[in-house]
Design a protein around this motif. Structure first.
Motif, PDB file in Angstrom:
ATOM      1  N   UNK A   1      -3.030  -5.551  -2.652  1.00 45.41           N
ATOM      2  CA  UNK A   1      -3.120  -5.673  -1.373  1.00 45.41           C
ATOM      3  C   UNK A   1      -4.320  -4.968  -0.777  1.00 45.41           C
ATOM      4  N   UNK A   2      -4.571  -3.720  -1.481  1.00 46.86           N
ATOM      5  CA  UNK A   2      -5.687  -2.896  -0.805  1.00 46.86           C
ATOM      6  C   UNK A   2      -7.132  -3.645  -0.937  1.00 46.86           C
ATOM      7  N   UNK A   3      -7.442  -4.517  -1.887  1.00 51.22           N
ATOM      8  CA  UNK A   3      -8.525  -5.135  -2.102  1.00 51.22           C
ATOM      9  C   UNK A   3      -8.554  -6.453  -1.182  1.00 51.22           C
ATOM     10  N   UNK A   4      -7.385  -7.148  -1.142  1.00 54.83           N
ATOM     11  CA  UNK A   4      -7.381  -8.299  -0.091  1.00 54.83           C
ATOM     12  C   UNK A   4      -7.642  -7.615   1.351  1.00 54.83           C
ATOM     13  N   UNK A   5      -7.130  -6.452   1.780  1.00 57.44           N
ATOM     14  CA  UNK A   5      -7.556  -5.959   2.903  1.00 57.44           C
ATOM     15  C   UNK A   5      -8.986  -5.554   3.055  1.00 57.44           C
ATOM     16  N   UNK A   6      -9.723  -5.058   2.172  1.00 59.26           N
ATOM     17  CA  UNK A   6     -11.086  -4.755   2.063  1.00 59.26           C
ATOM     18  C   UNK A   6     -11.904  -5.992   2.208  1.00 59.26           C
ATOM     19  N   UNK A   7     -11.346  -7.216   1.658  1.00 61.40           N
ATOM     20  CA  UNK A   7     -12.132  -8.595   1.893  1.00 61.40           C
ATOM     21  C   UNK A   7     -11.892  -8.924   3.103  1.00 61.40           C
ATOM     22  N   UNK A   8     -10.540  -8.702   3.911  1.00 59.36           N
ATOM     23  CA  UNK A   8     -10.536  -8.846   5.282  1.00 59.36           C
ATOM     24  C   UNK A   8     -11.705  -8.178   6.186  1.00 59.36           C
ATOM     25  N   UNK A   9     -11.686  -6.967   6.116  1.00 67.46           N
ATOM     26  CA  UNK A   9     -12.748  -5.950   6.702  1.00 67.46           C
ATOM     27  C   UNK A   9     -14.122  -6.632   6.369  1.00 67.46           C
ATOM     28  N   UNK A  10     -14.442  -7.103   5.258  1.00 70.04           N
ATOM     29  CA  UNK A  10     -15.884  -7.625   4.950  1.00 70.04           C
ATOM     30  C   UNK A  10     -15.900  -8.980   5.862  1.00 70.04           C
TER      31      UNK A  10
ATOM     32  N   UNK B   1       0.304   4.183   4.014  1.00 68.65           N
ATOM     33  CA  UNK B   1      -0.388   3.019   2.746  1.00 68.65           C
ATOM     34  C   UNK B   1      -1.488   2.410   3.379  1.00 68.65           C
ATOM     35  N   UNK B   2      -1.624   2.283   4.931  1.00 64.83           N
ATOM     36  CA  UNK B   2      -2.880   1.760   5.478  1.00 64.83           C
ATOM     37  C   UNK B   2      -4.071   2.869   5.197  1.00 64.83           C
ATOM     38  N   UNK B   3      -3.885   4.062   5.104  1.00 69.39           N
ATOM     39  CA  UNK B   3      -4.717   5.187   4.754  1.00 69.39           C
ATOM     40  C   UNK B   3      -5.334   4.794   3.219  1.00 69.39           C
ATOM     41  N   UNK B   4      -4.514   4.494   2.227  1.00 69.88           N
ATOM     42  CA  UNK B   4      -5.044   4.154   1.082  1.00 69.88           C
ATOM     43  C   UNK B   4      -5.911   2.985   1.088  1.00 69.88           C
TER      44      UNK B   4
ATOM     45  N   UNK C   1     -11.280   0.115   1.491  1.00 73.81           N
ATOM     46  CA  UNK C   1     -12.427  -0.510   2.211  1.00 73.81           C
ATOM     47  C   UNK C   1     -13.477  -0.025   2.234  1.00 73.81           C
ATOM     48  N   UNK C   2     -13.646   1.388   2.665  1.00 73.08           N
ATOM     49  CA  UNK C   2     -14.643   2.037   2.741  1.00 73.08           C
ATOM     50  C   UNK C   2     -15.741   2.029   1.547  1.00 73.08           C
TER      51      UNK C   2
ATOM     52  N   UNK D   1       7.129   0.248  -6.086  1.00 67.66           N
ATOM     53  CA  UNK D   1       7.516   0.337  -4.772  1.00 67.66           C
ATOM     54  C   UNK D   1       6.645  -0.776  -3.963  1.00 67.66           C
ATOM     55  N   UNK D   2       5.618  -1.093  -4.343  1.00 68.88           N
ATOM     56  CA  UNK D   2       4.700  -2.146  -3.531  1.00 68.88           C
ATOM     57  C   UNK D   2       3.751  -2.822  -4.440  1.00 68.88           C
ATOM     58  N   UNK D   3       2.689  -3.539  -3.678  1.00 66.29           N
ATOM     59  CA  UNK D   3       1.546  -4.350  -4.483  1.00 66.29           C
ATOM     60  C   UNK D   3       0.514  -3.914  -4.036  1.00 66.29           C
ATOM     61  N   UNK D   4       0.363  -2.663  -3.755  1.00 68.53           N
ATOM     62  CA  UNK D   4      -0.846  -2.241  -3.018  1.00 68.53           C
ATOM     63  C   UNK D   4      -2.064  -2.462  -4.183  1.00 68.53           C
ATOM     64  N   UNK D   5      -1.991  -1.959  -5.425  1.00 68.35           N
ATOM     65  CA  UNK D   5      -2.829  -2.140  -6.680  1.00 68.35           C
ATOM     66  C   UNK D   5      -2.670  -3.479  -7.210  1.00 68.35           C
TER      67      UNK D   5
END
Length: 388
Positions: A173-182, A207-210, A215-216, A260-264
């Motif tokens: 999910x972290x990478x998917x969000x970074x793609x969204x930021x891009x 979790x959004x801080x991760x 993204x940065x 816990x989740x699918x962040x990675x």
């Protein structure tokens, strides 16, 4: 033994000058990465080949290598810019459509602008801002969970990103969000919204801080990262968190996160129980943001790993120092406040970074390094060179 995956270079990097194109071509980015156990934080200044980083040009190549390793073993692959990106702006809503391989997905963000005439700097806020954003800076609210779901482990492969690239894509999910930021940056470059796309920050808490740190690190067009209280998976180093857990601390670790989740990405499951076999750690994730602005905001709650975040970010500041920009990164930890609230004793640090990196001000960001006692020398066996 090597862990292998084929990866592209960082998405959306556009290099216009011929000399820079030659430099990029000179960077040999491997497709397999070490997984030999190392309890110390990996040396950011040694290529996987064993070659030492001696110059700033070397460091640019090493950043690409670190990014590739992080994507292969932990985050999942960040795809390049889609074949087509379009955007429309109406009222306060910026609508974005991305198309690739005959598929299209759309999502929207809301923009709250200051009064007056722009273009204005802006901070992209995952789920809404939990830090105080100045009145002269716009807020772009991003529903990151719609792009990459994060309900629990059942969220794997769900969200707009996976609708476009397939539910089996390697990204977490972290990478998917970074793609969204891009894609948000793409849209801001395409449409006149009154926002300056060269003056963008990104923030999120817990979790959004991760996610904001990822993204940065992965989106070079972000001028300022403001991750808040991400703890392990964010500003904490996996190895230090494991050592704190072994010492009896109630701290989130890699082994817990994957339950816990699918962040990675799913590839991370191989490493979570033995994080010291990762080729990288999160001092290097933060180092990918260099030389751009980065202020890491933390809370001294055991679960977030205050010793781990502090020591890890001290190591990251060593990277910034070697790159010749020590004051482009800071971290500020504070205790005795609720999770994702923002205490007044961190305000001056936040104001200084926003002033300098988004408002073209002259506020000093020198030496912002606040947190509990944490001896970074316990966790490293390398020294930071002065890069020429």
């Amino acid at each position: 033994m090597k862990y292998s995956i084929v990866l592209p270079l960082l998405a959306t990097t556009v290099l216009a000058a011929p000399v820079l194109e030659q430099r990029q071509d000179a960077c040999t980015v491997p497709t397999s990465f070490p997984n030999t156990a190392n309890a110390k934080l990996p040396d950011p200044f040694t290529f996987f080949s064993g070659k030492k980083v001696a110059t700033k040009a070397d460091w640019e190549c090493r950043q690409k290598e670190i990014s590739a390793a992080l994507q292969a073993q932990e985050l999942g692959t960040l795809p390049p810019k889609p074949s087509t990106v379009t955007a429309t702006f109406s009222g306060s809503s910026l609508s974005i459509t991305a198309s690739e391989g005959g598929k299209s997905v759309s999502f929207s963000v809301s923009i709250k602008k200051p009064s007056g005439t722009g273009p204005f700097p802006a901070i992209i806020a995952y789920g809404g801002a939990s830090i105080p954003i100045p009145a002269n800076v716009a807020t772009i609210t991003f529903d990151n969970g719609a792009v990459g779901q994060q309900t629990d482990r059942s969220s794997r492969g769900k969200g707009k990103f996976f609708d476009l690239y397939g539910s089996g894509h390697s990204a977490g999910a972290l990478t998917a969000w970074a793609w969204g930021v891009d894609r948000i940056v793409d849209a801001l470059e395409l449409v006149d919204t009154g926002i300056n796309p060269k003056k963008l920050g990104v923030t999120g808490c817990s979790r959004n801080g991760k996610g904001a740190l990822a993204a940065a690190a992965l989106v070079p067009r972000i001028a300022l990262g403001l991750p808040q209280e991400g703890g392990s998976g964010g500003a904490a180093c996996w190895r230090i968190s494991d050592s704190e857990k072994a010492a009896g601390k109630n701290i989130q670790t890699a082994s817990q996160i994957i339950t816990e989740n699918v962040w990675l990405g799913p590839a991370f499951n191989t490493f979570a129980a033995n994080a010291k076999t990762l080729a990288t750690d999160h001092h290097e994730l933060a180092g990918l943001v260099s030389p751009r602005g980065l202020l890491v905001i933390e809370n001294e709650i055991d679960w977030l790993g205050p010793v781990s975040t502090t020591a890890c970010m001290k190591a990251a500041r060593m990277i910034y120092k070697s790159a010749g920009v020590p004051d482009n990164m800071g971290f500020t930890g504070s205790g005795n406040h609720a999770h994702c609230s923002f205490p007044s004793n961190q305000q001056a640090d936040l104001t200084a970074f926003i002033n300098r990196f988004l408002l073209d001000g002259t506020a000093s960001t020198a030496g912002i390094e606040k947190g509990p006692t944490a001896d970074v020398s316990k966790y490293i066996d390398w020294t930071a060179p002065t890069l020429t």
